[in-house]
Each structure stands twice: as C-alpha cells, then as structure tokens.
Design a protein around this motif. Sequence first.
Motif, mmCIF file in Angstrom:
data_model
loop_
_atom_site.group_PDB
_atom_site.id
_atom_site.type_symbol
_atom_site.label_atom_id
_atom_site.label_comp_id
_atom_site.label_asym_id
_atom_site.label_seq_id
_atom_site.Cartn_x
_atom_site.Cartn_y
_atom_site.Cartn_z
ATOM 1 N N THR A 66 0.844 -1.197 0.000
ATOM 2 C CA THR A 66 0.000 0.000 0.000
ATOM 3 C C THR A 66 0.877 1.244 0.000
ATOM 4 O O THR A 66 2.097 1.184 0.236
ATOM 5 N N GLN A 67 0.256 2.409 -0.201
ATOM 6 C CA GLN A 67 0.995 3.657 -0.154
ATOM 7 C C GLN A 67 1.622 3.829 1.236
ATOM 8 O O GLN A 67 2.738 4.323 1.375
ATOM 9 N N ALA A 68 0.890 3.382 2.258
ATOM 10 C CA ALA A 68 1.417 3.462 3.621
ATOM 11 C C ALA A 68 2.692 2.625 3.761
ATOM 12 O O ALA A 68 3.645 3.011 4.445
ATOM 13 N N ASP A 69 2.726 1.450 3.124
ATOM 14 C CA ASP A 69 3.927 0.613 3.160
ATOM 15 C C ASP A 69 5.096 1.348 2.520
ATOM 16 O O ASP A 69 6.219 1.350 3.053
ATOM 17 N N TRP A 70 4.847 1.956 1.348
ATOM 18 C CA TRP A 70 5.914 2.688 0.661
ATOM 19 C C TRP A 70 6.401 3.860 1.512
ATOM 20 O O TRP A 70 7.608 4.126 1.621
#
Lengths: 230, 113
Positions: free
Chosen positions: B93-97
């Motif tokens: 997810t964007q949060a992971d990135w």
Amino acid sequence: MRIEPDISGVAIVLLGHFNPAILTPAWFAMHGLLSDSTAESATLGVAHPDVTEFSTEWLRLRARSDQMELYTVQAPHIRLRDFAVRTFREHLFHTPLKAFGINRFVHFKVRTPAERIHIGALLAPKSPWGKWGQALENAGSRGGMTSLTMTLFGPDDQPAGGQVNVTVEPSNLVGKDGTGVFAVVNDHYGTNTDDPGSAAHVVESLEANFESSTSHSEEIIDHVMSLSSA
Amino acid sequence: MSRSTGLVALQEWEGYVIEIGEDEFVSRLWDITAGAKREEEEATIPLEEISEEDRDKIRLGSIFRWVIGYQRSVAGNRRRVSEVVFRDLPVLTQADWDEAREWAIETRRLLGL
C-alpha cells in the motif's frame, strides 16, 4: 510428519466485530480476493446478518458477528494466510479485531486399536487414578482417555495474552475401527483491544507468525504420532 | 468443500518465475518441507500444469507453491497429485511505501550518509 494423515488442515479464527451479511463469495470475487470461477462454483450455505457460511474447492468460511473462521484441508495452507491478510489489510482494514488463533489439525490412523490405546495410556496413565484407574484398566478398551488438552499460557515467543492448547482424542472421521486419532494445536494470539489500529496489528502478527506457528504445531503433532510406537 | 477430504502435502516447494516460454516456464525453487530458506533448484514447469485461473498470474517474479501429495476421496480412495498454486500476496500500500521511505531516510541519517 511420520504418519501421513488422512485429513490435514489449518483454520484461522479471528475474533472481533464482523458484518456477516457482506462476506459472500460474490463480495470476495468483486474485490479480487477469490476468482470469479471460484466464487461462482462456491456452495453458499447461508448469508444472513447474523451468520454467513460458504465453501469453495479449497476454502470454508464461517462468519458470525463476533468471530470469523477460515478453514482449509487443501495444501498449500499458506493460501489461507494470504487470503486472510489480503482481506483485512486491503479491504476490511477498519474491522475491529481483538485476537486470532491458528489451528493446525490432523486426523490420522495408527496400525491397530492397541496402538491408539497405547497413545492414550502414555498421555493419560491410569495408575495415578487409584481404584478408578484400576477399574479403567480392567475395562480394557472400554476405559481410558477420550480427550486430553494441554495448555501453555503466555508462550515466551508471543505477546501477552497468548496461549497454546494441544488436544488429542479419538478421531470421529477416520479409523472408526479404533485406529483413528485427532490432534489439534490451537495457537492463540491476543492483542490490545483498546488499540484503534488493532486490525493492522492482528494482520501483521498473523502474517509474521503463520508459518512458524504451523511448523511448530507440526512438530508437536509429529511427537504425538511417535507415541504409537514408543 | 467437495467429495474429497483434501490434499495432504508430502512435499512442498516455494518458487518464483524467472523465464516464460510458449508452453512452459522456468522457476527457481526452495524446499519448504526441508526448511530451506533460499533457492536451491531450478525447474521447468509446463503451462498445462497450471489451472486456467492461475495462468493470468504467471509473470516474471510471480511466486507460487508446488505441492506433491495425496488427495483422498470421501470414499477413501487415494491418488497422488501434483499442484502448482500461484500466491495472491498482499499488495504494497501507499502506507507501506511511505513507511519504507521514512525508514530509509532515517537509516541514512544514522549512518551519516
């Protein structure tokens, strides 16, 4: 495992607050969590605000408002973990989750009823039971262990609130001639229910621990199997 | 679930695709059953071994599990089965990135780079 099981599987049980009515094969297909063909061929038992149950070729799902169980007897079992992680990380990330368990279970057959009785005798000796134990002994195959659970509270390698329960009993599915044994390891992980990010933490813990949990459970089950010839 | 009591794995490998041909793909594998942590073998797998619904998942780098085991029918009949299942792994997810980027920045700072 030293004895090839007749039935071998894993269940992931999640505790929290769910909306069973939405958890249908069509919903999972719409979100790319099941293929269209898998969803279309699924057997839908019930889809209701209080309970939903369906099964596919490799997955059985049962959901109530407070619990969801995902179950498979089709290897590779990692597929179950991937399915659960994707569901709650990519789509149901606002679901309040407070705990989960990874249950590794098998039904296997030993060679003779005497071997099964021997397993029971090792796990639950009759001699400490005094006169009652003697009565059990005298009863032969009519007396002995019918179910035994051993629990470890707070395993060292888990966060607080965890426990491991191992249950051994005669199988009600295989070896009905007195040779069937059922063994299940319930690896339970608690979490902080006050934490608003609890779904993320549960998913992260499930993802990180699934393979080590099932591997450790298989070691325990293999040891139970070894008792047949101990 | 069906007329089968399931597929019991005798041997399981994890692998990833390194080359895709017209009728087969080449993969690197490691032996899950033996507890291997890194790839040790290469295997060429015919595309006809892959289920229709998994064919769309075959790309360079796609990860799969290869299971050899026994499938038992409800009637108790047992047959040897080989199955390749491509994994549906969680997407990043964007949060992971964002988290990874912050970690990288902090690590560079700590290392004085």
